[in-house]
Design an enzyme around this catalytic site. Structure first.
Site, PDB file in Angstrom:
ATOM      1  N   ASP A 184       0.849  -1.186   0.000  1.00  0.00           N
ATOM      2  CA  ASP A 184       0.000   0.000   0.000  1.00  0.00           C
ATOM      3  C   ASP A 184       0.890   1.243   0.000  1.00  0.00           C
ATOM      4  O   ASP A 184       2.111   1.147   0.175  1.00  0.00           O
ATOM      5  CB  ASP A 184      -0.887  -0.054   1.249  1.00  0.00           C
ATOM      6  CG  ASP A 184      -2.026   0.937   1.223  1.00  0.00           C
ATOM      7  OD1 ASP A 184      -2.269   1.553   0.165  1.00  0.00           O
ATOM      8  OD2 ASP A 184      -2.690   1.099   2.262  1.00  0.00           O
TER       9      ASP A 184
ATOM     10  N   GLU B  59       2.643   5.124  -4.082  1.00  0.00           N
ATOM     11  CA  GLU B  59       2.637   6.060  -5.216  1.00  0.00           C
ATOM     12  C   GLU B  59       3.974   6.801  -5.423  1.00  0.00           C
ATOM     13  O   GLU B  59       4.174   7.244  -6.582  1.00  0.00           O
ATOM     14  CB  GLU B  59       1.496   7.076  -5.029  1.00  0.00           C
ATOM     15  CG  GLU B  59       0.115   6.475  -5.139  1.00  0.00           C
ATOM     16  CD  GLU B  59      -0.264   5.586  -3.939  1.00  0.00           C
ATOM     17  OE1 GLU B  59      -0.998   4.608  -4.145  1.00  0.00           O
ATOM     18  OE2 GLU B  59       0.193   5.882  -2.815  1.00  0.00           O
TER      19      GLU B  59
END
Length: 867
Positions: A383, A386
């Site tokens: 997770d 980005e």
């Protein structure tokens, strides 16, 4: 326009084969950044015979405008308009497109699958940690790929703009024609084009090129349960036990960052999760349930008390500032020239540079150490990749300790962090708090040291089977990751400005390498948030932090369809919604829809109400029904996953792609197909919570709720269905399908022990079954699988065994045949010329049921002989 104009371009046209073409526009004078993605393309080139496409560059006067036409067959598919801008940090090209039906580009929060050309919306592409909202938003990943259906024949083409810089695209009408403007802020203009006589063929070509998706473990197709906010291992046990008590199947149990000590990777909170290893072993060994744990990339700088960061520094494993002059004056002790941020841990963090081989080795070592500590969990959930950073360029992160002076990561004011064209995301997005491209992430003025990519892609070289004569055999797979040392590429310095949207992709690769080292030949489940073309080679994807609302329920179908295009078939949304509080009725309808997501997981936030299926008796009942059908159909779904991993086929499909010659289906995105044989028609609105309008493509469709013929005809029809809350949503099997099935059970481990049912729909049908042990990593490469075909025509069902390795089948028997759409009971039924006892033959309401005992290690022939 924005400085650094390139006044001379070199266009390279590469014709790979009959259906694949590359157009690369480079600076004729200076090299520029190109995406380090290895494509699965021919090693040696020769002029393809009779290509489906033609490239035409009109003659022009010196200094005159440039244009280019690409034809598909005899008709134009794409025309590049003369308005081409090419500069150091801004490239813009515009095109006319054949056809009005355009799909793809992402990752965005699209409300419809087909793009609305009339809206003329500009969408950004740039990986960012952002929950899908209501604006025109870029989300977690970057997929600059689209497909267009050109005309009524269904002929199609697709284009990948291979760029990892910040991008934008706009689809609109220009003088009545479909048009596209594409912008990127660095690199080159690099276009890969794919052609086919249907959109499914275009997607097959694309998936083969970027790397075929990994085959998930069989248990990874079961129902998965998660939430942020579990209080302890006992809390997880209690939720699992009430799920079991409610009769809801479950195969995977997650734990979010709650299990960590101070929210740091590779640690366990001793008081609340001290027996995590015991829980992992207990669920796996006693219940048949696998555990998946989360890992975030940000590593806390707790020097002296946190060995993973110290070992990482020893391996020089972290992202650095581009040069020493950018290192802040208040740089933490021991942090060298690394970029320092703040995420979930209680201290500041460093960010692994997954482009470095040494980092991949460090990450693998930490995973191996932690796996031993945590009881060897089978699933890996990555997770925040980005990469996410809290409070960039702001006074302080939202979760910064209140007793400490304000601090945050501040990015320099230069051409990388304040580019001349920051894209729509950089300066026109209301959710971008700092109005800079580095909002919510690390600075663009940092660097990576690449000695891993380009790498060989995981790509079998399969031969497509043609019935029995072309058997499915094993094939060589190219290795994932870096080549051997003797072949190692030189270290390449990459700017984060260029590779930002590759960060999650590079972490997905590193985590797959670590998993392969840790799991001792088992496949494991890898689920990631930030993706890029080719990420499906290594893992699955969930569509992020959606909201518990009806709009997001409907929008989730668009996400499934788009990621199916993008080559990540094992995909799903957080069932019942992540943010906010769901309601009983919303969760009921979402569990019914989510039961048919390929990646089927219920997950919610730490401050939301409980939403596991057993939280409400009505939701538990709906989940039993919907998941029961899912589990019965898992042999078919697993076979679809095999076809995706072997040949680039899609698993979830829009009606338009399966029926490309039916223009009236091209805007339908409220229902979807599994392969070409199963159609799901969910309830999607609160206003019509007990009603659904089902669009039936031409042909026959059988209702899987009761086996009856629901619709037959040569045209498309819309039929209304009343669906009370206590009823299952409509799910249909297509006339012409043969579906292998098994009895549903509480886990896939239990359901796999069952004998098979073969369900035949219509008078002329076919299907297949792929089977292996469900989790050995190299089962395809080593040829360790079972495979057979089914054909039904003129009252004769033939089972042709292609690979007779029945050792992978725990019960290698077909014990029941179901023939749907039978006009009358046959006089006799024979199996391999032996009559079936009349007591084992039952006919009612157009369905013929035959009890049999067919060993799956050999061919069989079943005949229905009319009276």
């Amino acid at each position: 326009m924005f400085g650094g104009d390139v006044d001379r371009l070199l266009l390279t046209v590469t014709k790979y084969d009959r259906q694949r073409l590359r157009l690369a526009f480079r600076d004729a004078k200076s090299p520029r950044y190109e995406v380090p993605l290895a494509m699965n393309l021919p090693d040696s080139l020769s002029a393809p015979r009779r290509p489906e496409y033609k490239v035409h560059v009109p003659a022009r006067q010196p200094g005159g405008p440039f244009s280019l036409d690409v034809f598909h067959g005899r008709r134009g598919a794409l025309r590049m308009l003369p308005q081409l801008t090419y500069s150091d940090q801004f490239i813009e090209a515009s095109f006319l497109l054949a056809g009005d039906d355009v799909y793809g580009f992402g990752e965005n929060n699209h409300d419809s699958f087909r793009h609305d050309l009339e809206a003329a919306t500009t969408w950004p592409i740039f990986a960012v940690d952002r929950a899908p909202g209501d604006g025109k938003e870029n989300l977690y990943g970057a997929h600059p790929f689209f497909t267009a259906i050109e005309d009524a024949s269904g002929r199609s083409f697709g284009v990948l703009f291979l760029s990892s810089n910040a991008m934008e695209y706009k689809l609109f009408r220009l003088n009545g024609s479909a048009a596209l403007t594409f912008r990127t802020t660095g690199g080159i203009l690099d276009m890969y084009l794919f052609f086919g006589w249907s959109p499914l063929e275009v997607l097959r070509q694309y998936h083969v090129t970027i790397g075929l998706p990994v085959l998930p473990p069989y248990w990874g197709l079961g129902f998965q349960l998660s939430r942020f906010g579990y209080k302890s291992t006992d809390d997880i046990r209690a939720i699992h036990n009430r799920t079991r008590a409610a009769g809801v199947p479950q195969d995977v149990q997650y734990s979010d960052i709650d299990y960590m000590d101070q929210r740091r990777d590779f640690t366990v909170a001793p008081e609340r999760f001290g027996d995590l290893a015991g829980l992992v072993k207990e669920l796996r060994d006693k219940e048949g349930v696998r555990v998946t744990l989360i890992y975030d990339p940000a590593i806390a700088i707790d020097f002296g008390t946190y060995p993973p960061v110290e070992r990482g520094v020893q391996r020089d494993a972290f992202v650095k500032w581009a040069d020493a002059s950018l290192v802040p004056a208040d740089q933490c002790a021991g942090c060298r020239d690394y970029v320092v941020g703040y995420v979930w841990p209680r201290n500041k963090t460093l960010f692994p540079d997954f482009f470095r081989r040494a980092t991949v080795e460090w990450w693998t070592d930490e995973m191996r150490r932690f796996s031993e500590l945590a009881g060897r969990p089978d699933g890996f959930w990555i997770d925040m990749n980005e990469p996410s950073n809290f409070g960039t360029n702001m006074e302080r992160p939202f979760n910064w300790p209140s007793n400490l002076p304000p601090w945050s990561l501040k990015c320099p004011n230069n051409s990388l962090d304040s580019p001349p064209y920051p894209t729509m995301y950089g300066n026109r997005d209301p959710s971008n708090e700092s109005k800079r491209i580095s909002d919510k992430t690390i600075c663009m003025s940092t660097k990576h040291s690449n000695d891993v990519f380009p790498s060989s892609v995981t790509a079998p070289r399969p031969k497509r089977p043609r019935r029995r004569s072309h058997r499915v055999r094993s094939w060589r797979r190219r290795p994932i990751g870096a080549r051997p040392d003797r072949d190692a590429p030189a270290v390449q310095e990459l700017r984060h400005y260029d590779v930002h949207s590759l960060y999650g992709w590079s972490e997905t690769h590193a985590t797959r390498v670590a998993m392969d080292a840790v799991l001792s030949g088992r496949r494991g489940l890898l689920v990631g948030r930030s993706t890029f073309p080719g990420a499906g080679r290594w893992g699955a994807h969930w569509t992020g932090d959606n909201t518990s609302r009806w709009k997001d329920l409907k929008r989730s179908i668009v996400g499934l369809l788009e990621f199916s295009m993008f080559g990540i078939p094992h995909v799903g949304a957080d069932i019942c919604g992540f943010n906010g509080n769901t309601t009983e009725r919303l969760c009921l309808r979402w569990m019914q829809l989510g039961a048919f997501y390929p990646f089927c997981r219920n997950h919610n936030t730490d401050n939301g109400v409980d939403q596991d299926p057993a939280s409400w008796p009505s939701v538990a009942a709906a989940s039993r029904d919907a998941l029961g059908l899912r589990y019965r159909l898992l042999p078919y779904l697993y076979t679809l996953m095999f076809r995706a991993a072997a040949y680039g086929a899609t698993v979830v499909r829009p009606l338009a792609f399966q029926f490309p010659k039916r223009p009236e289906l091209r805007g339908v995105d409220t229902q979807f197909l599994w392969g070409g044989a199963v159609m799901v028609a969910p309830v999607l609105t609160e206003a019509n919570i007990t009603h659904v309008e089902v669009t039936f493509p031409p042909g026959g469709w059988f209702d899987l709720r009761d086996g009856s013929l629901a619709r037959a005809g040569n045209d498309t029809a819309v039929v209304g269905y009343d669906v009370p809350l206590a009823s299952m949503i409509p799910v249909f099997a297509r006339d012409g399908a043969v579906l292998p099935m098994q009895p549903n059970a509480s886990t896939t481990a239990a359901s796999r022990r069952g004998a098979f049912t073969v369900a035949v729909f219509g008078r002329d049908a076919r299907g297949e079954l792929f089977w292996d042990d469900g989790e050995t990593r190299d089962s395809l490469a080593a040829g360790k699988f079972y495979h057979c075909f089914f054909h039904f025509r003129r009252g004769q069902l033939t089972m042709l065994v292609d690979k007779a390795q029945t050792q992978w089948l725990q019960t290698p028997l077909v014990e029941r045949l179901l023939f749907h759409g039978v006009d009358a009971a046959p006089a006799t039924v024979t199996v391999d010329d032996v009559p079936v006892d009349s007591a084992d033959v039952h006919f009612a309401n157009g369905i013929l049921s035959v009890n049999v005992h067919m060993h799956m290690g050999k061919d069989h022939e079943v005949n229905l002989k009319a009276a």
